[in-house]
Scaffold this motif. Structure first.
Motif, PDB file in Angstrom:
ATOM      1  N   UNK A   3      22.586   8.646  -5.980  1.00 13.32           N
ATOM      2  CA  UNK A   3      21.303   9.362  -5.940  1.00 13.32           C
ATOM      3  C   UNK A   3      20.669   9.356  -7.313  1.00 13.32           C
ATOM      4  N   UNK A   4      19.326   9.457  -7.302  1.00 14.40           N
ATOM      5  CA  UNK A   4      18.632   9.628  -8.574  1.00 14.40           C
ATOM      6  C   UNK A   4      18.601  11.110  -8.942  1.00 14.40           C
ATOM      7  N   UNK A   5      18.301  11.372 -10.217  1.00 16.26           N
ATOM      8  CA  UNK A   5      18.244  12.746 -10.726  1.00 16.26           C
ATOM      9  C   UNK A   5      16.943  12.890 -11.502  1.00 16.26           C
ATOM     10  N   UNK A   6      16.174  13.929 -11.172  1.00 14.99           N
ATOM     11  CA  UNK A   6      14.911  14.185 -11.875  1.00 14.99           C
ATOM     12  C   UNK A   6      14.952  15.538 -12.571  1.00 14.99           C
ATOM     13  N   UNK A   7      14.545  15.537 -13.814  1.00 14.48           N
ATOM     14  CA  UNK A   7      14.294  16.771 -14.545  1.00 14.48           C
ATOM     15  C   UNK A   7      12.784  16.906 -14.642  1.00 14.48           C
ATOM     16  N   UNK A   8      12.246  17.893 -13.954  1.00 16.25           N
ATOM     17  CA  UNK A   8      10.792  18.065 -13.861  1.00 16.25           C
ATOM     18  C   UNK A   8      10.357  19.215 -14.767  1.00 16.25           C
ATOM     19  N   UNK A   9       9.955  18.853 -16.005  1.00 15.67           N
ATOM     20  CA  UNK A   9       9.481  19.833 -16.990  1.00 15.67           C
ATOM     21  C   UNK A   9      10.437  21.029 -17.075  1.00 15.67           C
ATOM     22  N   UNK A  10      11.706  20.714 -17.264  1.00 13.65           N
ATOM     23  CA  UNK A  10      12.754  21.741 -17.264  1.00 13.65           C
ATOM     24  C   UNK A  10      12.926  22.363 -18.651  1.00 13.65           C
ATOM     25  N   UNK A  11      12.869  23.686 -18.687  1.00 10.62           N
ATOM     26  CA  UNK A  11      13.129  24.460 -19.902  1.00 10.62           C
ATOM     27  C   UNK A  11      14.248  25.453 -19.615  1.00 10.62           C
ATOM     28  N   UNK A  50      22.232  20.333 -14.343  1.00 16.04           N
ATOM     29  CA  UNK A  50      22.335  19.345 -13.265  1.00 16.04           C
ATOM     30  C   UNK A  50      23.496  19.676 -12.332  1.00 16.04           C
ATOM     31  N   UNK A  51      24.614  20.140 -12.918  1.00 18.98           N
ATOM     32  CA  UNK A  51      25.806  20.426 -12.110  1.00 18.98           C
ATOM     33  C   UNK A  51      25.715  21.739 -11.358  1.00 18.98           C
ATOM     34  N   UNK A  52      24.789  22.622 -11.752  1.00 21.07           N
ATOM     35  CA  UNK A  52      24.610  23.880 -11.036  1.00 21.07           C
ATOM     36  C   UNK A  52      25.220  25.088 -11.705  1.00 21.07           C
ATOM     37  N   UNK A  53      25.790  24.921 -12.894  1.00 19.29           N
ATOM     38  CA  UNK A  53      26.367  26.054 -13.607  1.00 19.29           C
ATOM     39  C   UNK A  53      25.315  26.853 -14.364  1.00 19.29           C
ATOM     40  N   UNK A  54      24.115  26.307 -14.488  1.00 19.10           N
ATOM     41  CA  UNK A  54      22.980  27.002 -15.093  1.00 19.10           C
ATOM     42  C   UNK A  54      21.742  26.768 -14.241  1.00 19.10           C
ATOM     43  N   UNK A  55      20.887  27.776 -14.167  1.00 20.84           N
ATOM     44  CA  UNK A  55      19.594  27.608 -13.511  1.00 20.84           C
ATOM     45  C   UNK A  55      18.513  27.444 -14.586  1.00 20.84           C
ATOM     46  N   UNK A  56      17.596  26.499 -14.406  1.00 18.46           N
ATOM     47  CA  UNK A  56      16.501  26.357 -15.372  1.00 18.46           C
ATOM     48  C   UNK A  56      15.657  27.622 -15.452  1.00 18.46           C
ATOM     49  N   UNK A  57      15.180  27.923 -16.647  1.00 27.00           N
ATOM     50  CA  UNK A  57      14.232  29.026 -16.820  1.00 27.00           C
ATOM     51  C   UNK A  57      12.885  28.636 -16.252  1.00 27.00           C
ATOM     52  N   UNK A  58      12.516  27.396 -16.465  1.00 32.12           N
ATOM     53  CA  UNK A  58      11.281  26.829 -15.921  1.00 32.12           C
ATOM     54  C   UNK A  58      11.584  25.414 -15.443  1.00 32.12           C
ATOM     55  N   UNK A  59      10.767  24.916 -14.522  1.00 27.04           N
ATOM     56  CA  UNK A  59      10.921  23.557 -14.042  1.00 27.04           C
ATOM     57  C   UNK A  59      12.006  23.417 -12.988  1.00 27.04           C
ATOM     58  N   UNK A  60      12.311  22.170 -12.648  1.00 30.23           N
ATOM     59  CA  UNK A  60      13.229  21.896 -11.552  1.00 30.23           C
ATOM     60  C   UNK A  60      14.226  20.802 -11.908  1.00 30.23           C
TER      61      UNK A  60
END
Length: 361
Positions: A3-11, A50-60
């Motif tokens: 699968x591909x992985x996208x970081x969409x304006x993640x802060x 990416x692994x799910x141990x942290x949630x982004x403050x902003x973005x996806x």
């Protein structure tokens, strides 16, 4: 499956501290992608998101086009190899590999079959009944990879997995790790501060500093066409010359420096009057002949013989030496400490970039 992985304006912030700022990129399906940077730059924080141990403050974070918000680590199509490997010393090698399948309720016969397949993949086919403690460091590394692959992740995440190995074994494991990735064909996301690892293994690299992705590109692109002062100084050795742009000619810029007027590729469109840094690699410099361009004259500090290479260190700006490295051809001129030497480089081998932070020595 991959699968591909996208970081969409993640802060990602921790209180007032911003660990990752506006990370925006797409890692392609089946790509070996590395995040490269010094300690504390935010690369492991990205891996944890990416692994799910942290949630982004902003973005996806999106994996295979799906937003991962609210999906925990055990529900994501990822597997993570930790820096310390976290193998179970009292279990056999085969049981270590099959552990994730056991947790998922897979039967014993199927678990052993899958473990044997993966043992063959990592060239440890006859080692399944051994204890982990009986293996070498490189073998343990391969077992950790096999254990992660057993659960058939779409994305494998690797957090500086080679850092505990000695240099020779680390270099050997680079080749093995890349070969395994090509055989299984899934997306690998690799975290490292070692530029050699990133350059030799990766399809593309994201170079990071202080939570910001400075540049994304192939190894050749980030090395030969660095876009910031930090990337130029962090990826490989480089000689920086500070100055001011005094003119442009075609795709080149002219920079007045403490060593005279130097010419280099104007990759960022610098204009006259702007402060700039001109970077040239040690291997791009040579002793000057009669018609050489970009000639620098300075005092020899010392030289180093490295077998296949010979390096000369000259007095540079402040505490930063000028370094010239040449292939040992057997007939290199010899300079004594304190002598004056003239070295030169071609404009096409130099980069003119805006002034910015450089990597720590």
């Amino acid at each position: 499956m991959s699968a591909d992985v996208e970081l969409d304006h993640m802060t990602i912030r921790f209180g007032e501290f911003t660990a990752v700022k506006d990370a925006n990129l797409k890692i392609e399906d089946g790509e070996f992608f590395s995040f490269l940077g010094p300690s504390g730059c935010g690369k492991t924080t990205i891996l944890r998101a990416i692994s799910g141990f942290l949630e982004p403050t902003e973005g996806e974070v999106r994996i295979g086009g799906k937003n991962m918000k609210g999906i925990g680590p055990n529900k994501r199509p990822t597997a993570l190899i930790f820096q310390n490997l976290a193998l179970f010393p009292l279990m056999s090698v085969a049981d270590n590999i099959a552990f994730g399948l056991e947790v998922r309720g897979v039967g014993k016969a199927e678990r052993r079959k899958r473990a044997d397949e993966l043992l063959d993949l990592i060239a440890l086919g006859d080692q399944g009944n051994k204890k982990v403690s009986e293996l070498s460091g490189g073998q343990k590394q391969r077992v950790a990879i096999a254990r992660a692959l057993a659960v058939e992740p779409a994305v494998l995440l690797l957090d500086e997995p080679l850092s505990a190995l000695d240099l020779k074994l680390r270099q050997h494991m680079r080749t093995e790790l890349r070969a395994i990735q090509q055989r299984v064909g899934i997306t690998f996301i690799y975290i490292t501060h070692d530029q050699g690892e990133a350059l030799t293994m990766s399809d593309r690299i994201a170079v990071m500093s202080q939570g910001i992705i400075q540049q994304v590109g192939t190894g050749t692109e980030v090395y030969e066409n660095s876009q910031t002062a930090f990337v130029a100084s962090f990826v490989g050795e480089n000689n920086p010359f500070h100055g001011k742009v005094v003119g442009t000619e075609g795709s080149d810029a002219l920079v007045d420096t403490a060593f005279g007027r130097l010419r280099g590729r104007n990759v960022r469109g610098m204009q006259p009057g702007q402060s700039a840094m001109l970077f040239v690699r040690p291997e791009s410099m040579s002793f000057a002949n009669g018609d050489a361009e970009n000639v620098i004259e300075s005092q020899v500090l010392h030289s180093e013989f490295e077998g296949s290479f010979f390096s000369v260190f000259l007095r540079g700006e402040g505490a930063k030496d000028i370094v010239m490295s040449m292939t040992n051809s057997g007939d290199l001129p010899q300079y004594q400490e304190g002598e004056s030497a003239r070295v030169a480089f071609k404009a096409e081998r130099a980069l003119v970039l805006p002034v910015g932070d450089v990597a720590d020595e």
